[in-house]
Design a protein around this motif. Structure first.
Motif, mmCIF file in Angstrom:
data_model
loop_
_atom_site.group_PDB
_atom_site.id
_atom_site.type_symbol
_atom_site.label_atom_id
_atom_site.label_comp_id
_atom_site.label_asym_id
_atom_site.label_seq_id
_atom_site.Cartn_x
_atom_site.Cartn_y
_atom_site.Cartn_z
ATOM 1 N N ALA A 161 43.346 44.725 42.737
ATOM 2 C CA ALA A 161 42.298 44.027 43.484
ATOM 3 C C ALA A 161 42.852 42.956 44.420
ATOM 4 C CB ALA A 161 41.287 43.407 42.533
ATOM 5 N N SER A 169 44.603 51.881 50.040
ATOM 6 C CA SER A 169 44.841 50.773 49.120
ATOM 7 C C SER A 169 46.192 50.975 48.463
ATOM 8 C CB SER A 169 43.727 50.730 48.077
ATOM 9 O OG SER A 169 44.144 49.949 46.982
ATOM 10 N N GLY A 183 34.978 49.404 38.968
ATOM 11 C CA GLY A 183 35.979 49.974 39.856
ATOM 12 C C GLY A 183 36.287 51.430 39.579
#
Lengths: 310, 611
Positions: B254, B507, B586
């Protein structure tokens, strides 16, 4: 209940300013703004389970949508309860449920939402054939590979293991209401919990023991909160199976339970002069909708016996 | 609350296993019923409940499965309703509530291992175990030893868990038949930069391969526990200032500013406060934390201790996945040695401050890497994520202010304390300071953990790992594991930083860099990712619980003769969007990302993958 009025917080929902008491949820704020989102797992009086995600809204500053039932309203929040993005997730939630679960006996409001949102569950493929009653639940972390054609469903035989009520998990949307009613929110019996994982998660007693062998005290409070008819009076189940269940022909008589001095309100659902179901108003100050086994099921003595019956 | 008693009693062995953990049962009362230690106080109920998972492990370890009798006994001892305990046990892949052979081989068939001979290994083991009543096998998601694929985890009742990598059928079968043979773990095989000559500039890996992980003296001889001494000398405010100056971002995926978390917990009013290390490294293709814990275990314990004395927490939990038995054993050793030397315990380094660390083993559940599901797992509840807010720094473990960081994040802390935040921030880029561990696996010549400053490109990283197997360029790279996204050759020059990744709509996630060479079937890899999420969804929320099923089904229709490609792509897009937008946590929010990236990049359209 509180002696002093709670201070208000101000926020906007779809551009309309609304004021709700401090500590209120975004769901209450949405309702105050007249844009109540669909709610499946939420029930007044139970802890929000935050599971169905049908009541999601956009909240400025939050990347994902938020479940309005489980988010406290704060001063200055900007909420969008009506948008293509929100509608998409709500439609998918309803559509995914309809593709996996038998919603034929669900609350009328739930079935209306299915129509309103135009769900098309058939696009996920023809439902897989029901598993037989002896099939074991897949172990957590394991599942059979899809066959490239059918849509997996919750179809399974109903569990008939006692004289009072039926558990049909092919109709279960896993809203957690029954677990909460059996546990900390009402009964404190803890006879059932969620077992298994993912799509194979289900409401179960320990080792899937029959209800009479479990901690169940047969208060029936789980039936009272079930939104889909997965938990049902045996009398209702049998009348439905025979094609004779007809709410048009039923009357509801309100009375007070005769068994003890608490004074629980009972609603006797009567069809053809037989009590077919007993409920209590969920907003009743004494019961909150909850009863015990006597009030819920102890009505046989008022039914006339047929000739030849004992 | 009265606990419902189950009809079948526990066997003597089952009782002994539970008593070994919980101590002997209290004496029976006058009526001969079960004794009660003390009744009622919520604090005590909590203390008992949080022993549920360790107690279930104890039975599983000793007997090989958890019978109704054993579960009933655990419930009596801990006063947990049996239905709830059953629901907890039935949420973990490495606990079994059904009788099964006492020796089980979990054979990884995940994205890396399936392209490294897992199929052949499985076939051979399955053939040999046919009709064997003492041993069996199961497919497994990623076991986190991708640099030495294929991997097997042996779970042996009344024995020790053991990992074999690279696993070969004879070794797996021998391991199932007796307990001989230890677990191989050579630093250079897992972190090639630590082989002689060692690469320059290693910080997180600085001691890996150099120190004896079982020796506190060796750790101290290599600079260990110097940072704790400095942190105690300079005090909490200074440590947090340096952490802020370092601009260290969380490495768990994150990328949250670490200093802010530490400051929030340090200034929280409620007590006690807790430190939690998330070592449930379960993202497919990820094994960096395992390498750190196996080869430099004291570094993590020291970092957690610094966190404790800085934030005012007196107790830390280190939640590690059960699939990492060697790392667990080495951390247990490190904790014991640190306690004996006064580095942990009632009086940390003579400071008068108390800090202890307790290891908690996961039991086979990816969802427990989600921080709030991890809290529930420790507390003895099902690993289901909680609604946020409240955030962990306000109300985390046991509802108290909690600092939760990933292993790699913690291991950055000692060097920040020693060299100062500004010096730390001089490495890397403006938005991504320091170095990063990447897990190179799949079709590369020298798979392993590599440490590079932020800003290195994907191409450089692949070159560091010896390039693509057989030369040439990769067909695709999966960046960030199953929760990440595919990228293709066009993005090989992407600088690996948080800001560049964000700009490219990908990501870095867990730091997994899974390389797929020309011969790999990417449609098959994509279906495996979909199957992973279908297996690992906890089932709490609708978008993820049913969406992951429909996603996998649509991919199978797309591969077979039954699919209308346009309709299936539309379904996949609709489902992914709802999962991303409306899932609680998530896991669900990322469950559709890799599949969508495969579609966007046209990776499913190659010959042989779609009609």
């Amino acid at each position: 209940m509180t002696s002093e009025p709670r201070p208000l917080v101000e926020l906007t929902v779809d551009g309309t300013p609304v004021w709700v008491p401090e500590g209120a949820s975004l769901l209450e704020a949405c309702r105050a703004a007249g844009v109540g989102p669909p709610t499946l797992c939420y029930l007044d009086g139970l802890t929000p389970a935050n599971a169905c995600r049908a009541c999601v809204v956009e909240l400025d500053g939050s990347r994902p949508l938020v479940a309005s039932c489980s988010r406290q309203a704060e001063d200055g929040m900007v909420v969008t309860a009506t948008s293509e993005r929100v509608e998409h997730s709500r439609r998918l939630v309803l559509e995914l449920l309809a593709s996996a679960v038998d919603l034929s006996t669900a609350e009328p409001q739930l079935r209306r939402w299915l129509e309103e949102y135009g769900v098309a569950p058939e696009r996920y493929g023809p439902p897989a054939p029901a598993v037989d009653g002896t099939a074991e639940r897949p172990r957590p972390g394991h599942h059979a590979q899809p066959d490239g054609e059918h849509a997996a469903t919750q179809a399974q035989p109903a569990k008939l293991d006692n004289d009072l009520y039926v558990r049909d998990f092919s109709k279960c949307i896993l809203c957690y209401r029954c677990v909460e009613a059996c546990g900390v929110d009402a009964q404190h019996t803890f006879a059932i919990a969620v077992a298994g994982r993912g799509f194979d998660a289900t409401i179960a007693t320990e080792y899937d023991a029959p209800l009479p062998d479990s901690a169940c005290v047969f208060c029936g409070n789980c039936i009272a909160v079930c939104p889909t008819g997965a938990l049902m009076f045996k009398s209702e189940h049998e009348l439905r199976a025979a094609g004779e269940w007809d709410e048009e022909r039923q009357t509801i008589t309100t009375t007070v339970c005769p068994y003890c001095g608490v004074g629980c309100n009972l609603e006797l659902h009567v069809q053809d002069n037989e009590i077919v179901k007993v409920t209590s108003p969920s907003d009743h100050s004494v019961t909150g909708g909850h009863l015990c086994i006597k009030g819920r099921f102890g009505f046989q003595h008022v039914q006339a016996l047929e000739d030849g019956e004992e | 609350m009265e606990v419902h008693r189950l009809p079948t009693p526990a066997s003597a062995e089952e009782r002994a296993a539970v008593d070994a953990l919980l101590g002997p049962p209290p004496a029976p009362d006058a009526e001969g019923g079960p004794g009660r230690s003390e009744t009622g106080r919520p604090q005590q109920a909590r203390e008992e409940r949080q022993l549920l998972l360790p107690a279930l492990h104890a039975v599983q370890d000793a007997i090989g499965w958890i019978s109704a009798g054993a579960l009933g006994y655990v419930c009596e001892r801990l006063r947990v309703p049996p239905a709830e305990a059953y629901g907890v046990a039935e949420s973990y892949a490495l606990l079994s509530t059904r009788e099964r052979p006492p020796r089980v081989a979990h054979l990884c068939d995940d994205i890396v291992c399936r392209n490294a001979g897992a199929d052949a290994l499985t076939a051979e083991v399955a053939r040999a175990l046919e009709g064997d009543e003492g041993a069996t096998w199961e497919p497994s998601p990623c076991l986190g030893v991708c640099e030495r694929a294929p991997t097997a985890l042996l779970q042996i009742a009344a024995g020790e868990d053991r990992v074999l990598a690279a696993a070969e059928a004879p070794a797996v079968l021998a391991g199932l038949r007796d307990e001989a043979g230890g677990e191989a773990s050579e630093a250079a095989a897992s972190a090639p930069q630590t082989a002689e000559p060692r690469a320059d500039g290693l910080r997180l890996l600085s001691r890996v391969g150099l120190v004896d992980p079982a020796s506190l003296e060796d750790y101290r001889a290599h600079g260990g526990y110097e940072a704790l001494r400095v942190a105690l000398e300079r005090g909490p405010r200074w440590v947090i200032d340096e952490l802020n100056a370092s601009r260290l971002l969380g490495r768990g995926g994150a990328a949250f500013p670490a200093g802010r978390k530490w400051a929030d917990v340090a200034s929280a009013e409620a007590r006690p406060r807790y430190i939690v290390c998330n070592a449930d490294e379960s993202e497919p293709g990820t094994f960096k934390d395992r390498v750190l814990m196996e080869h430099d275990p004291f570094a993590l314990i020291e970092a957690m201790t610094i966190a404790g004395v800085t934030t005012g927490a007196e107790h830390g939990y280190l939640y590690i996945r059960r699939e990492y038995p060697l790392a667990t054993a080495r951390l247990e050793g490190a904790i014991a040695r640190a306690e004996a030397a006064g580095m942990l315990g009632e009086d940390v380094l003579g400071s008068g401050l108390r800090f202890t660390v307790e290891i908690r083993r996961g039991a086979g559940a990816y969802i427990c890497g989600e921080e709030t599901a991890l809290f529930n797992s420790i507390e003895g509840y099902r690993g289901e994520p909680r609604n946020k807010p409240p955030y962990p720094t306000q109300a985390g473990l046991f509802g108290k202010p909690t600092l939760v960081n990933n292993v790699e994040t913690f291991v950055n802390v000692p060097s920040i304390v020693l060299e100062g935040g500004a010096a730390f921030a001089a490495t890397g880029t403006e938005g991504s300071t320091g170095t990063k561990l990447f897990c190179l696996a799949g079709s590369v010549a020298r798979p392993g953990v590599y440490e590079v400053p932020f800003g290195a490109t994907l191409r450089e990283l692949i070159a560091l790992a010896g390039g693509v197997d057989g030369g040439g360029e990769p067909q695709a790279v999966l960046l960030g594991g199953a929760a990440g996204s595919f990228v293709t050759v066009a993005q090989l020059d992407l600088p690996l930083t948080f800001e560049d990744a964000r700009g490219a709509d990908v990501s870095l996630g867990s730091g997994a860099v899974t390389v797929f060479g020309e011969s790999v079937d990417l449609a098959d890899a994509t279906r495996r990712i979909a199957a992973f999420f279908r297996d690992e969804s906890c089932g709490q929320c609708v978008p993820c619980r049913i969406g992951t099923v429909r996603q996998e089904e649509a991919l199978h229709r797309l591969a077979g003769a039954n699919g209308n490609a346009g309709e299936e792509i539309a379904i996949l897009g609709d489902v992914a969007r709802a999962m991303t937008d409306a899932s609680i946590c998530g896991l669900g929010q990322t469950a559709g990302i890799a599949v969508q990236s495969a579609i966007d990049l046209g990776l499913l359209e190659r010959e042989g993958s779609t009609p």
